[in-house]
Design a protein around this motif. Structure first.
Motif, PDB file in Angstrom:
ATOM      1  N   ILE A 231       0.843  -1.755   0.261  1.00  0.00           N
ATOM      2  CA  ILE A 231       0.168  -0.074  -0.151  1.00  0.00           C
ATOM      3  C   ILE A 231       1.003   0.621   0.350  1.00  0.00           C
ATOM      4  CG2 ILE A 231      -1.956   1.493   1.318  1.00  0.00           C
ATOM      5  CD1 ILE A 231      -3.074  -1.393   2.417  1.00  0.00           C
ATOM      6  N   ARG A 232       0.239   2.548  -0.703  1.00  0.00           N
ATOM      7  CA  ARG A 232       1.192   3.238  -0.696  1.00  0.00           C
ATOM      8  C   ARG A 232       0.697   5.101  -0.552  1.00  0.00           C
ATOM      9  NH1 ARG A 232       2.647   2.703  -7.615  1.00  0.00           N
ATOM     10  NH2 ARG A 232       3.457   0.662  -6.997  1.00  0.00           N
ATOM     11  N   GLN A 233       1.234   5.579  -0.691  1.00  0.00           N
ATOM     12  CA  GLN A 233       0.520   7.186   0.007  1.00  0.00           C
ATOM     13  C   GLN A 233      -0.019   7.465  -1.202  1.00  0.00           C
ATOM     14  OE1 GLN A 233       3.308   9.987   0.417  1.00  0.00           O
ATOM     15  NE2 GLN A 233       2.367  11.421   1.656  1.00  0.00           N
ATOM     16  N   GLY A 234      -0.953   8.200  -0.558  1.00  0.00           N
ATOM     17  CA  GLY A 234      -2.097   8.448  -2.312  1.00  0.00           C
ATOM     18  C   GLY A 234      -3.181   7.231  -1.819  1.00  0.00           C
ATOM     19  N   ASP A 235      -3.393   6.672  -2.110  1.00  0.00           N
ATOM     20  CA  ASP A 235      -4.510   5.609  -2.012  1.00  0.00           C
ATOM     21  C   ASP A 235      -5.140   5.477  -1.242  1.00  0.00           C
ATOM     22  OD1 ASP A 235      -2.106   3.300  -3.609  1.00  0.00           O
ATOM     23  OD2 ASP A 235      -2.215   2.142  -2.265  1.00  0.00           O
ATOM     24  N   VAL A 236      -6.107   5.091  -2.387  1.00  0.00           N
ATOM     25  CA  VAL A 236      -7.880   5.137  -0.959  1.00  0.00           C
ATOM     26  C   VAL A 236      -8.014   3.666  -0.763  1.00  0.00           C
ATOM     27  CG1 VAL A 236     -10.129   6.742  -1.367  1.00  0.00           C
ATOM     28  CG2 VAL A 236      -8.540   7.449  -2.250  1.00  0.00           C
ATOM     29  N   ILE A 237      -8.143   3.934   0.946  1.00  0.00           N
ATOM     30  CA  ILE A 237      -8.349   2.122   1.422  1.00  0.00           C
ATOM     31  C   ILE A 237     -10.689   2.548   0.861  1.00  0.00           C
ATOM     32  CG2 ILE A 237      -9.655   0.512   3.170  1.00  0.00           C
ATOM     33  CD1 ILE A 237      -6.991   1.588   4.161  1.00  0.00           C
ATOM     34  N   ILE A 238     -11.078   1.432   0.953  1.00  0.00           N
ATOM     35  CA  ILE A 238     -12.523   1.922  -0.006  1.00  0.00           C
ATOM     36  C   ILE A 238     -13.459   0.938   0.831  1.00  0.00           C
ATOM     37  CG2 ILE A 238     -12.280   2.923  -1.964  1.00  0.00           C
ATOM     38  CD1 ILE A 238     -12.828   0.563  -3.675  1.00  0.00           C
ATOM     39  N   ALA A 239     -12.241  -0.584   1.411  1.00  0.00           N
ATOM     40  CA  ALA A 239     -13.445  -1.890   1.426  1.00  0.00           C
ATOM     41  C   ALA A 239     -12.293  -2.078   2.195  1.00  0.00           C
ATOM     42  CB  ALA A 239     -13.816  -2.893   0.040  1.00  0.00           C
ATOM     43  N   VAL A 240     -12.441  -3.134   3.179  1.00  0.00           N
ATOM     44  CA  VAL A 240     -12.000  -4.357   4.238  1.00  0.00           C
ATOM     45  C   VAL A 240     -12.670  -5.608   4.262  1.00  0.00           C
ATOM     46  CG1 VAL A 240     -10.679  -4.907   6.064  1.00  0.00           C
ATOM     47  CG2 VAL A 240     -10.908  -2.314   5.943  1.00  0.00           C
ATOM     48  N   ASN A 241     -12.028  -6.970   3.445  1.00  0.00           N
ATOM     49  CA  ASN A 241     -12.242  -8.009   4.000  1.00  0.00           C
ATOM     50  C   ASN A 241     -14.127  -7.732   2.716  1.00  0.00           C
ATOM     51  OD1 ASN A 241     -10.667  -9.377   4.888  1.00  0.00           O
ATOM     52  ND2 ASN A 241     -11.964  -8.764   6.862  1.00  0.00           N
ATOM     53  N   ASP A 242     -13.860  -7.132   1.773  1.00  0.00           N
ATOM     54  CA  ASP A 242     -14.897  -6.788   0.825  1.00  0.00           C
ATOM     55  C   ASP A 242     -16.241  -6.138   1.135  1.00  0.00           C
ATOM     56  OD1 ASP A 242     -14.078  -8.102  -1.284  1.00  0.00           O
ATOM     57  OD2 ASP A 242     -14.237  -9.898  -0.273  1.00  0.00           O
ATOM     58  N   GLU A 243     -16.280  -5.401   2.199  1.00  0.00           N
ATOM     59  CA  GLU A 243     -17.071  -4.958   2.841  1.00  0.00           C
ATOM     60  C   GLU A 243     -16.754  -3.241   3.303  1.00  0.00           C
ATOM     61  OE1 GLU A 243     -18.064  -5.480   7.500  1.00  0.00           O
ATOM     62  OE2 GLU A 243     -18.551  -7.490   7.427  1.00  0.00           O
ATOM     63  N   ARG A 244     -17.436  -2.577   2.999  1.00  0.00           N
ATOM     64  CA  ARG A 244     -17.193  -1.099   2.594  1.00  0.00           C
ATOM     65  C   ARG A 244     -16.984   0.182   3.541  1.00  0.00           C
ATOM     66  NH1 ARG A 244     -18.066   1.129  -2.800  1.00  0.00           N
ATOM     67  NH2 ARG A 244     -17.098   3.144  -1.350  1.00  0.00           N
ATOM     68  N   VAL A 268      -8.599  -0.734  -2.285  1.00  0.00           N
ATOM     69  CA  VAL A 268      -7.201   0.292  -2.248  1.00  0.00           C
ATOM     70  C   VAL A 268      -8.435   0.562  -3.630  1.00  0.00           C
ATOM     71  CG1 VAL A 268      -5.526   0.549  -0.652  1.00  0.00           C
ATOM     72  CG2 VAL A 268      -5.631   0.600  -3.628  1.00  0.00           C
ATOM     73  N   ARG A 269      -8.377   1.984  -3.575  1.00  0.00           N
ATOM     74  CA  ARG A 269      -7.818   3.276  -5.608  1.00  0.00           C
ATOM     75  C   ARG A 269      -6.950   3.348  -5.683  1.00  0.00           C
ATOM     76  NH1 ARG A 269     -14.121   5.205  -5.667  1.00  0.00           N
ATOM     77  NH2 ARG A 269     -15.623   3.333  -6.253  1.00  0.00           N
ATOM     78  N   ARG A 270      -6.270   2.726  -6.773  1.00  0.00           N
ATOM     79  CA  ARG A 270      -5.121   3.932  -7.285  1.00  0.00           C
ATOM     80  C   ARG A 270      -4.780   4.355  -8.284  1.00  0.00           C
ATOM     81  NH1 ARG A 270       0.407   0.432  -6.058  1.00  0.00           N
ATOM     82  NH2 ARG A 270      -0.498   0.406  -4.110  1.00  0.00           N
ATOM     83  N   GLY A 271      -5.220   5.310  -8.739  1.00  0.00           N
ATOM     84  CA  GLY A 271      -5.343   5.866 -10.333  1.00  0.00           C
ATOM     85  C   GLY A 271      -6.524   5.270 -10.505  1.00  0.00           C
ATOM     86  N   GLY A 272      -7.392   5.700  -9.547  1.00  0.00           N
ATOM     87  CA  GLY A 272      -9.192   5.025 -10.261  1.00  0.00           C
ATOM     88  C   GLY A 272      -9.426   3.713 -10.909  1.00  0.00           C
ATOM     89  N   GLU A 273      -8.385   2.767 -10.110  1.00  0.00           N
ATOM     90  CA  GLU A 273      -8.447   1.840 -10.663  1.00  0.00           C
ATOM     91  C   GLU A 273      -8.479   0.899  -9.067  1.00  0.00           C
ATOM     92  OE1 GLU A 273      -9.794  -0.195 -12.899  1.00  0.00           O
ATOM     93  OE2 GLU A 273      -9.722   1.540 -14.041  1.00  0.00           O
ATOM     94  N   PRO A 274      -9.393  -0.408  -8.584  1.00  0.00           N
ATOM     95  CA  PRO A 274      -9.394  -1.105  -8.231  1.00  0.00           C
ATOM     96  C   PRO A 274      -8.206  -2.167  -7.371  1.00  0.00           C
ATOM     97  CG  PRO A 274     -11.076  -1.777  -9.310  1.00  0.00           C
ATOM     98  CD  PRO A 274     -11.407  -0.499 -10.052  1.00  0.00           C
ATOM     99  N   GLN A 275      -7.469  -2.132  -6.192  1.00  0.00           N
ATOM    100  CA  GLN A 275      -6.080  -3.338  -5.814  1.00  0.00           C
ATOM    101  C   GLN A 275      -6.374  -3.900  -4.816  1.00  0.00           C
ATOM    102  OE1 GLN A 275      -2.261  -2.583  -7.344  1.00  0.00           O
ATOM    103  NE2 GLN A 275      -2.988  -0.423  -8.592  1.00  0.00           N
ATOM    104  N   HIS A 276      -6.209  -4.995  -4.858  1.00  0.00           N
ATOM    105  CA  HIS A 276      -6.588  -5.306  -3.526  1.00  0.00           C
ATOM    106  C   HIS A 276      -5.106  -5.781  -2.590  1.00  0.00           C
ATOM    107  CE1 HIS A 276     -10.277  -6.503  -4.132  1.00  0.00           C
ATOM    108  NE2 HIS A 276     -10.363  -6.492  -5.071  1.00  0.00           N
TER     109      HIS A 276
END
Length: 287
Positions: A231-244, A268-276
């Motif tokens: 995980i990097r600075q600037g990432d946006v966490i949107i869910a943990v264990n598939d829970e928003r 997380v969303r990185r550059g608009g794309e979801p990553q796990h």
């Protein structure tokens, strides 16, 4: 008409209840703060963490008027429990794991400059386990309809004289930290001086998204578990264990003692794309 002998019997029973508890009740003086406490084990006193000053000497005043210096064995602000070490041979209190029934009588025995004080009330709420605003797991929700005064750190007794917890001051009412919580937390404080808490190694800032709430990563501990996971600075966490995500505070409250070592899937969303990322929750370092 109430039988006078009934009231006299009740009065005598309450006085006896307070008298039995009073020898183990102490006054705790730290900097400009005053609170009560009670002898939990030989040489160990429990008091309310919120009423304990962050620095300076701590003095314990006992029921016989004697005063002794104390040191902090450990404190946990999430459950409002602090453990103090002091040289004393005062017999400790034996806490009861029972939770009083709604509407039952309760007596809070506290201390004012060493002298015991008592306040009578009823249990106005008796409910299930809950989590404090600071993230502490409390084994039962017990509220007392007792006049708010100097009960902070006092001992809460039921009508039979069994101590069922420690009285603390909530925002609008007197709360009780139940015996089960005290025994669990104080035992850890006695052993290690602290309560282990989960650690992601991230500085987070809530952000509003088009489809909900996220947590933007503002900084990353390079030696922390999230950095190790990628995980990097600037990432946006949107869910943990598939829970928003419902908010940063809600996320932080999940990082209790039981979370240490648990592996979670962080989206997380990185550059608009979801990553796990698979993150193994670490133990929060002492600060």
């Amino acid at each position: 008409m109430t039988d006078p002998t009934t009231l006299a019997s009740l009065s005598s029973a309450l006085a006896d209840t307070v008298a039995r508890a009073a020898p183990a009740i102490v006054s705790v003086h730290s900097h400009r703060s005053r609170a009560s406490g009670f002898v939990w084990k030989p040489g160990l006193v429990i008091t309310a963490d919120e009423a304990l000053a962050d620095e300076g000497e701590i003095e314990i005043q006992f029921a016989d008027g004697s005063r002794k210096q104390a040191t902090i064995a450990g404190r946990d602000h999430t459950t409002d429990i602090a453990l103090l070490r002091v040289d004393t041979d005062v017999a400790p209190v034996k806490l009861s794991a029972s939770v009083p029934a709604l509407g039952s009588l309760a007596v809070v025995v506290a201390a004012d400059r060493g002298a015991a004080t008592a306040r009578l009330g009823i249990v106005s709420l008796s409910g299930p386990a809950w989590r404090s605003l600071r993230g502490g797991d409390i084994d039962a929700r017990i509220e007392l309809d007792v006049r708010r005064h100097s009960q902070q750190g006092g001992l809460a007794l039921d009508a039979s004289g069994e101590p069922f917890g420690m009285a603390v001051l909530g925002p609008r009412r007197v709360l009780t930290i139940p015996a089960a919580t005290i025994e669990r937390v104080a035992a850890q404080l006695e052993t290690s001086g602290r309560i282990a808490r989960g650690y992601l190694g991230l500085g987070l800032q809530p952000v509003r998204l088009d489809d909900g709430i996220g947590a933007m990563v503002m900084n990353v501990d390079k030696n922390g578990p999230s950095a190790a996971a990628g995980i990097r600075q600037g990432d946006v966490i949107i869910a943990v264990n598939d829970e928003r995500l419902s908010g940063v505070r809600a996320l932080l409250r999940t990082l209790g003692p039981q979370s240490v070592g648990r592996v979670v899937d962080v989206t997380v969303r990185r550059g608009g794309e979801p990553q796990h990322f698979r993150v193994t929750i670490g133990e929060r370092p002492e600060t």
